[in-house]
Design an enzyme around this catalytic site. Sequence first.
Site, mmCIF file in Angstrom:
data_model
loop_
_atom_site.group_PDB
_atom_site.id
_atom_site.type_symbol
_atom_site.label_atom_id
_atom_site.label_comp_id
_atom_site.label_asym_id
_atom_site.label_seq_id
_atom_site.Cartn_x
_atom_site.Cartn_y
_atom_site.Cartn_z
ATOM 1 N N GLY A 171 33.148 30.709 45.890
ATOM 2 C CA GLY A 171 34.467 30.301 45.430
ATOM 3 C C GLY A 171 35.325 29.586 46.439
ATOM 4 O O GLY A 171 36.201 28.803 46.073
ATOM 5 N N ASP A 220 39.176 32.178 48.001
ATOM 6 C CA ASP A 220 39.811 31.530 46.858
ATOM 7 C C ASP A 220 40.879 32.419 46.231
ATOM 8 O O ASP A 220 41.951 31.966 45.880
ATOM 9 C CB ASP A 220 38.776 31.099 45.810
ATOM 10 C CG ASP A 220 37.828 32.224 45.393
ATOM 11 O OD1 ASP A 220 37.908 33.342 45.938
ATOM 12 O OD2 ASP A 220 36.980 31.971 44.515
ATOM 13 N N ASP A 265 41.966 39.764 44.934
ATOM 14 C CA ASP A 265 42.234 40.524 43.723
ATOM 15 C C ASP A 265 42.259 42.018 44.051
ATOM 16 O O ASP A 265 43.294 42.535 44.465
ATOM 17 C CB ASP A 265 41.183 40.179 42.665
ATOM 18 C CG ASP A 265 41.485 40.735 41.282
ATOM 19 O OD1 ASP A 265 42.489 41.454 41.111
ATOM 20 O OD2 ASP A 265 40.708 40.446 40.351
ATOM 21 N N LYS A 314 46.549 38.017 43.934
ATOM 22 C CA LYS A 314 46.803 38.744 42.692
ATOM 23 C C LYS A 314 47.060 40.215 43.035
ATOM 24 O O LYS A 314 46.212 41.076 42.832
ATOM 25 C CB LYS A 314 45.598 38.610 41.753
ATOM 26 C CG LYS A 314 45.881 39.042 40.345
ATOM 27 C CD LYS A 314 44.651 39.147 39.445
ATOM 28 C CE LYS A 314 43.747 37.970 39.394
ATOM 29 N NZ LYS A 314 42.646 38.166 38.392
ATOM 30 N N PHE A 356 42.835 36.475 34.114
ATOM 31 C CA PHE A 356 41.535 35.992 34.558
ATOM 32 C C PHE A 356 41.581 34.472 34.647
ATOM 33 O O PHE A 356 41.776 33.790 33.655
ATOM 34 C CB PHE A 356 40.418 36.441 33.613
ATOM 35 C CG PHE A 356 39.062 36.091 34.154
ATOM 36 C CD1 PHE A 356 38.562 36.735 35.272
ATOM 37 C CD2 PHE A 356 38.305 35.097 33.571
ATOM 38 C CE1 PHE A 356 37.318 36.398 35.790
ATOM 39 C CE2 PHE A 356 37.064 34.754 34.080
ATOM 40 C CZ PHE A 356 36.562 35.406 35.198
ATOM 41 N N VAL A 357 41.398 33.969 35.880
ATOM 42 C CA VAL A 357 41.518 32.535 36.132
ATOM 43 C C VAL A 357 40.191 31.932 36.578
ATOM 44 O O VAL A 357 39.337 32.618 37.170
ATOM 45 C CB VAL A 357 42.605 32.234 37.185
ATOM 46 C CG1 VAL A 357 43.992 32.560 36.640
ATOM 47 C CG2 VAL A 357 42.367 32.984 38.491
ATOM 48 N N ARG A 379 33.810 26.272 38.039
ATOM 49 C CA ARG A 379 34.185 26.090 39.445
ATOM 50 C C ARG A 379 34.662 24.668 39.743
ATOM 51 O O ARG A 379 35.448 24.455 40.643
ATOM 52 C CB ARG A 379 32.995 26.389 40.369
ATOM 53 C CG ARG A 379 32.578 27.827 40.422
ATOM 54 C CD ARG A 379 31.484 28.000 41.487
ATOM 55 N NE ARG A 379 30.789 29.264 41.408
ATOM 56 C CZ ARG A 379 31.220 30.399 41.935
ATOM 57 N NH1 ARG A 379 32.370 30.441 42.570
ATOM 58 N NH2 ARG A 379 30.503 31.500 41.839
#
Length: 180
Positions: free
Chosen positions: A44, A100, A103, A131, A152-153, A165
């Site tokens: 990512g 990236d 979370d 996040k 959710f991204v 991606r």
Amino acid sequence: MKKDIKEVIVTEKQIKDLCVKLGKQITLDYKDKENPILLGLLKGCIPFMSDLMKYIDLPVEVEFMDVKSYHGGISSSGDIKIRMDINTSVYNRDIIICEDIVDTGKTLDTVVRLLRHRGAKSVEVVTLLDKPEGRLIPFTPKYIGITIPKVFVVGYGLDYNEFYRNLPYVGILKESVYDK
């Protein structure tokens, strides 16, 4: 792919502006450090790290680790696996982990502890997206591009089952895509 995006929450322009801002701050903070390592966590990180390092105006060594905590689906499994380790010794080195998104914090906590155990002089994290509502353990990156809600991204390196991606922005994936 674009039809699967509910809403764009970080545009291409915003991403570029964040990379410029973060790159300038890292340049300032590390100007007196000797050859820090910019460590990307695959996969990512690739778009963000590629753009970010254009704006870091000092010598940095670029390295990668492949660390997995998402094994399909839309939430972290909590099972952290190092699939490819860094190829350079981190002993007495300043490390900037490029991520990236932060979370749950579990992956980064594991990697930071590992690098410190290996003798890194310092370990900091730069992330495009933070996040904090998703945190399962306390963790605060030093450099944060933008804080997002618990959605959710995908896009700009972020994926769902390895897809999306390559979108040039970050967007919320429609639930209908993963609620099958």
